[in-house]
Design an enzyme around this catalytic site. Structure first.
Site, PDB file in Angstrom:
ATOM      1  N   ASP A   1     -46.914   1.061 -91.536  1.00  0.00           N
ATOM      2  CA  ASP A   1     -45.589   0.787 -90.969  1.00  0.00           C
ATOM      3  C   ASP A   1     -45.723   0.166 -89.574  1.00  0.00           C
ATOM      4  OD1 ASP A   1     -43.696   2.560 -92.910  1.00  0.00           O
ATOM      5  OD2 ASP A   1     -45.567   3.611 -92.501  1.00  0.00           O
TER       6      ASP A   1
ATOM      7  N   ASP B   1     -53.120  -0.070 -90.118  1.00  0.00           N
ATOM      8  CA  ASP B   1     -51.997   0.863 -90.195  1.00  0.00           C
ATOM      9  C   ASP B   1     -50.970   0.238 -91.134  1.00  0.00           C
ATOM     10  OD1 ASP B   1     -50.248   3.035 -89.449  1.00  0.00           O
ATOM     11  OD2 ASP B   1     -49.215   1.621 -88.145  1.00  0.00           O
TER      12      ASP B   1
END
Length: 222
Positions: free
Chosen positions: A16, A14
């Site tokens: 952020d 992922d």
């Protein structure tokens, strides 16, 4: 070691809250909307727990606004424009991430990004940060017809790497990351150092492993 990690040949992350801390720029984009309206600024820490929820989370903190508000779409676009203007102004890699990615490259383990951030933001952000020059795949929230927790973005990343999903680890700091990774048949690692969200119980997500710092991921690699 869990059997899910036995045949790993690549790592997907992922974005952020997992690789980079973008909270200062996301919070700044939302808070500018407050100050532009003559409202007092909030401390950045007020926004941080809701960063994983994107525009919905930021507007919720800044104005108590929900997606069913009649002005939500207009306000969301204003937030997006503010954010575009400061994508990497205060965004930085979490401590240990550059070293982790260097280790992956040294071990000839391909890596990539699967984020729910739309390509409008994910592509220019990753192009602007030298951190991502060795990434083999960048998949945004609108790259495929579905976003996480649907597994399709993870399938797309695996296709781009030329690997089967079960040969990949997926690392994320949100429950939907784990849900998507499990649905894709990948080994899943919860990033316990990320944004997590309010009252998140990482132990309940069902990930194959949890790490409290990026470099801990090396323990789960071949």
């Amino acid at each position: 070691m869990h059997s899910a990690f036995q045949n790993i040949r690549a790592v997907l992350f992922d974005l952020d809250g997992t690789l980079v801390d973008s909270a200062p720029d996301l919070a700044g984009a939302a808070d500018k909307m407050r100050t532009d309206r003559g409202l007092p600024p909030f401390e950045p820490s007020r926004y941080r727990p809701m960063v994983g929820a994107g525009a919905r989370g930021m507007l919720g903190v800044a104005f108590g606004m929900q997606p069913d508000h009649p002005d939500f779409a207009t306000m969301k676009e204003e937030f997006f424009v503010n954010y575009e203007r400061r994508l990497t102004q205060e965004t930085y890699a979490f401590e240990g991430v550059p070293e982790l990615l260097a280790q992956l490259v040294a071990r000839q383990i391909p890596w990539g990004v699967v984020t729910n951030k739309s390509e409008r933001f994910a592509l220019p952000l990753t192009q602007a940060m030298p951190l991502f020059t060795t990434a083999d795949a960048i998949v945004g929230g609108d790259t495929t017809p579905h976003a996480k927790p649907h597994p399709e973005p993870l399938f797309e990343a695996a296709r781009r790497l030329g690997l089967a999903p079960e040969q990949c680890i997926y690392v994320g700091d949100d429950e939907r990351d784990v849900v998507a990774g499990l649905a894709a048949g990948m080994a899943t690692v919860a990033a316990g150092y990320g944004y997590l969200g309010r009252n998140a119980d990482v132990a309940q997500w069902g990930a194959h492993a949890t790490i409290q710092s990026p470099l801990e991921l090396l323990h789960w690699l071949p």
